[in-house]
Design a protein around this motif. Structure first.
Motif, PDB file in Angstrom:
ATOM      1  N   GLY A  29      15.688 -20.940 -14.406  1.00  0.00           N
ATOM      2  CA  GLY A  29      16.694 -19.964 -14.773  1.00  0.00           C
ATOM      3  C   GLY A  29      17.391 -19.441 -13.527  1.00  0.00           C
ATOM      4  O   GLY A  29      16.737 -18.889 -12.637  1.00  0.00           O
ATOM      5  N   TRP A  30      18.711 -19.575 -13.469  1.00  0.00           N
ATOM      6  CA  TRP A  30      19.424 -19.212 -12.242  1.00  0.00           C
ATOM      7  C   TRP A  30      20.909 -19.014 -12.529  1.00  0.00           C
ATOM      8  O   TRP A  30      21.498 -19.728 -13.337  1.00  0.00           O
ATOM      9  N   VAL A  31      21.509 -18.028 -11.873  1.00  0.00           N
ATOM     10  CA  VAL A  31      22.963 -17.821 -11.887  1.00  0.00           C
ATOM     11  C   VAL A  31      23.406 -17.774 -10.439  1.00  0.00           C
ATOM     12  O   VAL A  31      23.005 -16.870  -9.692  1.00  0.00           O
ATOM     13  N   ASP A  32      24.213 -18.738 -10.016  1.00  0.00           N
ATOM     14  CA  ASP A  32      24.515 -18.855  -8.590  1.00  0.00           C
ATOM     15  C   ASP A  32      25.532 -17.807  -8.136  1.00  0.00           C
ATOM     16  O   ASP A  32      26.134 -17.085  -8.945  1.00  0.00           O
ATOM     17  N   GLU A  33      25.732 -17.735  -6.815  1.00  0.00           N
ATOM     18  CA  GLU A  33      26.583 -16.703  -6.229  1.00  0.00           C
ATOM     19  C   GLU A  33      28.033 -16.821  -6.687  1.00  0.00           C
ATOM     20  O   GLU A  33      28.696 -15.805  -6.944  1.00  0.00           O
ATOM     21  N   PHE A  81      16.076 -11.347 -18.812  1.00  0.00           N
ATOM     22  CA  PHE A  81      14.796 -10.648 -18.754  1.00  0.00           C
ATOM     23  C   PHE A  81      13.991 -10.967 -20.013  1.00  0.00           C
ATOM     24  O   PHE A  81      14.551 -11.181 -21.082  1.00  0.00           O
ATOM     25  N   SER A  82      12.671 -10.956 -19.897  1.00  0.00           N
ATOM     26  CA  SER A  82      11.789 -11.128 -21.048  1.00  0.00           C
ATOM     27  C   SER A  82      10.416 -10.545 -20.749  1.00  0.00           C
ATOM     28  O   SER A  82       9.934 -10.630 -19.615  1.00  0.00           O
ATOM     29  N   ASN A  83       9.810  -9.971 -21.776  1.00  0.00           N
ATOM     30  CA  ASN A  83       8.428  -9.511 -21.701  1.00  0.00           C
ATOM     31  C   ASN A  83       7.461 -10.478 -22.359  1.00  0.00           C
ATOM     32  O   ASN A  83       6.283 -10.155 -22.547  1.00  0.00           O
ATOM     33  N   TYR A  84       7.944 -11.675 -22.729  1.00  0.00           N
ATOM     34  CA  TYR A  84       7.111 -12.563 -23.528  1.00  0.00           C
ATOM     35  C   TYR A  84       5.884 -13.041 -22.773  1.00  0.00           C
ATOM     36  O   TYR A  84       4.789 -13.102 -23.337  1.00  0.00           O
ATOM     37  N   VAL A  85       6.027 -13.382 -21.491  1.00  0.00           N
ATOM     38  CA  VAL A  85       4.871 -13.815 -20.712  1.00  0.00           C
ATOM     39  C   VAL A  85       3.858 -12.684 -20.604  1.00  0.00           C
ATOM     40  O   VAL A  85       2.647 -12.893 -20.754  1.00  0.00           O
ATOM     41  N   GLU A  86       4.342 -11.485 -20.374  1.00  0.00           N
ATOM     42  CA  GLU A  86       3.440 -10.334 -20.293  1.00  0.00           C
ATOM     43  C   GLU A  86       2.705 -10.136 -21.617  1.00  0.00           C
ATOM     44  O   GLU A  86       1.498  -9.839 -21.640  1.00  0.00           O
ATOM     45  N   TRP A  87       3.408 -10.304 -22.711  1.00  0.00           N
ATOM     46  CA  TRP A  87       2.796 -10.165 -24.035  1.00  0.00           C
ATOM     47  C   TRP A  87       1.714 -11.219 -24.254  1.00  0.00           C
ATOM     48  O   TRP A  87       0.669 -10.955 -24.828  1.00  0.00           O
ATOM     49  N   VAL A 116      11.212 -19.577 -17.434  1.00  0.00           N
ATOM     50  CA  VAL A 116      11.139 -18.655 -18.573  1.00  0.00           C
ATOM     51  C   VAL A 116      12.351 -17.735 -18.622  1.00  0.00           C
ATOM     52  O   VAL A 116      12.945 -17.511 -19.679  1.00  0.00           O
ATOM     53  N   SER A 117      12.705 -17.147 -17.494  1.00  0.00           N
ATOM     54  CA  SER A 117      13.837 -16.233 -17.425  1.00  0.00           C
ATOM     55  C   SER A 117      14.590 -16.483 -16.121  1.00  0.00           C
ATOM     56  O   SER A 117      14.165 -17.282 -15.284  1.00  0.00           O
ATOM     57  N   VAL A 118      15.708 -15.812 -15.949  1.00  0.00           N
ATOM     58  CA  VAL A 118      16.561 -16.046 -14.787  1.00  0.00           C
ATOM     59  C   VAL A 118      15.924 -15.425 -13.545  1.00  0.00           C
ATOM     60  O   VAL A 118      15.678 -14.218 -13.498  1.00  0.00           O
ATOM     61  N   VAL A 119      15.665 -16.245 -12.557  1.00  0.00           N
ATOM     62  CA  VAL A 119      14.929 -15.810 -11.370  1.00  0.00           C
ATOM     63  C   VAL A 119      15.660 -14.693 -10.633  1.00  0.00           C
ATOM     64  O   VAL A 119      15.043 -13.737 -10.159  1.00  0.00           O
TER      65      VAL A 119
END
Length: 327
Positions: free
Chosen positions: A189-193, A219-225, A237-240
């Motif tokens: 997960g990435w959005v460049d400059e 953002f996500s709380n799924y891994v934490e869950w 999983v989500s955008v770094v």
């Protein structure tokens, strides 16, 4: 125009079966406006929307497991709403699995996707998903020097100059982000400059209430869950670098950020922006229910400068027994 039969098909049961209530308990969702017990008065019926849209993400269309007919059923269900959507936001992972295939297989899978959405009569705005990136995995046999490698195939197929863009509709601004970074023969997960700078300028020019769409969640709380955060959040999983994108979003009238990728319903609000990770048309990759969330899609209603959404179970039943989800 929708028939009386199609109106009956679109019931409150459609909204509740999709796992959104269960998701609310786990993730603090409030999009259905569920009232507490004890005889509290029901909430007032909101006024008729100015317009509606459907957010259909992660159909993963390929020739097996009934995927083509399932995706077509989801599209038809959305279009049969009493107030049909004026556009479809396609949230990515449209076919499965372009990461690992050569050209012939990619063309065949996208032909099935094209059939599933044929004849809808409204604009379809595609989002790049990780599984839409051509030939990235080594087993695909695709040379990284191929001009269609990675995002080139997607851009060519949908006539895009680049894999992110924006448009206006009904007094609203819509931004479709590319949230996929390709590193070697893998993605994250990435959005460049360059895209982040473009986003800031684009939102500044628009100065309208805005919906942002991306495939991989910011953002996500799924891994934490699932397992806590001792091991960190994997880059897929989500955008770094989501914090850099968020710095841009909060400077502008962004109301809602939509994502797919995780095949779950998860919503939270921060600094006036609602972040909604929406369940998949394919559910558990066409293997049944995904962690309690049925196959479904997001339904968006726009009123003035406000947008609300709900999750719709379109009634698909898996043709095969549940198996582990792909990595």
């Amino acid at each position: 125009m929708a028939t009386e039969e199609s109106r009956r098909r679109w019931t409150r049961r459609d909204l509740l079966r999709g796992g959104l209530v269960a998701g609310a308990a786990a993730s603090g969702l409030g999009t259905l406006g569920c009232r507490p017990g004890g005889g509290a008065a029901p909430a007032a019926t909101p006024p008729t929307p100015d317009f509606t849209m459907a957010f259909l993400t992660d159909p993963h269309v390929f020739e097996q497991k009934g995927a083509p007919s399932g995706a077509a059923k989801a599209v038809a269900h959305a279009m049969n709403h009493p107030q049909p959507p004026q556009a479809i936001l396609a949230g990515g992972d449209l076919a499965f699995d372009i990461l690992a295939t050569g050209r012939d297989a990619a063309d065949a899978q996208y032909a099935l996707y094209d059939q599933a959405v044929a004849g809808v009569g409204v604009p379809i705005h595609p989002t790049l998903g990780n599984h839409d990136c051509f030939g990235v995995y080594e087993q695909s046999g695709v040379d990284p020097q191929d001009p269609l490698y990675g995002k080139g195939y997607f851009n060519q197929r949908f006539g895009l100059e680049r894999s992110y863009y924006s448009f206006d509709h009904g007094g609203w601004h819509f931004v479709v982000l590319d949230t996929i970074g390709i590193e070697g023969r893998a993605y994250r997960g990435w959005v460049d400059e360059d895209q982040t700078a473009w986003l800031d300028a684009d939102l500044g020019r628009a100065a309208l209430p805005t919906v942002v769409v991306g495939h991989v969640p910011l953002f996500s709380n799924y891994v934490e869950w699932q397992r806590g955060t001792a091991g960190g959040i994997p880059g897929g999983v989500s955008v770094v670098n989501a914090h850099q994108v968020a710095e841009v979003l909060v400077r502008h009238p962004v109301k809602l950020v939509l994502a797919g990728h995780l095949h779950i319903n998860e919503v939270f609000r921060y600094k006036g922006i609602e972040f909604a990770n929406v369940g998949a048309v394919s559910g558990n990759w066409w293997n049944g229910v995904r962690d309690g969330f049925e196959e479904g899609y997001g339904w968006l209603e726009f009123r003035g400068d406000q947008v609300s959404w709900s999750y719709v179970d379109y009634g698909w039943e898996a043709e095969v027994a549940a198996t582990p989800a792909p990595a």
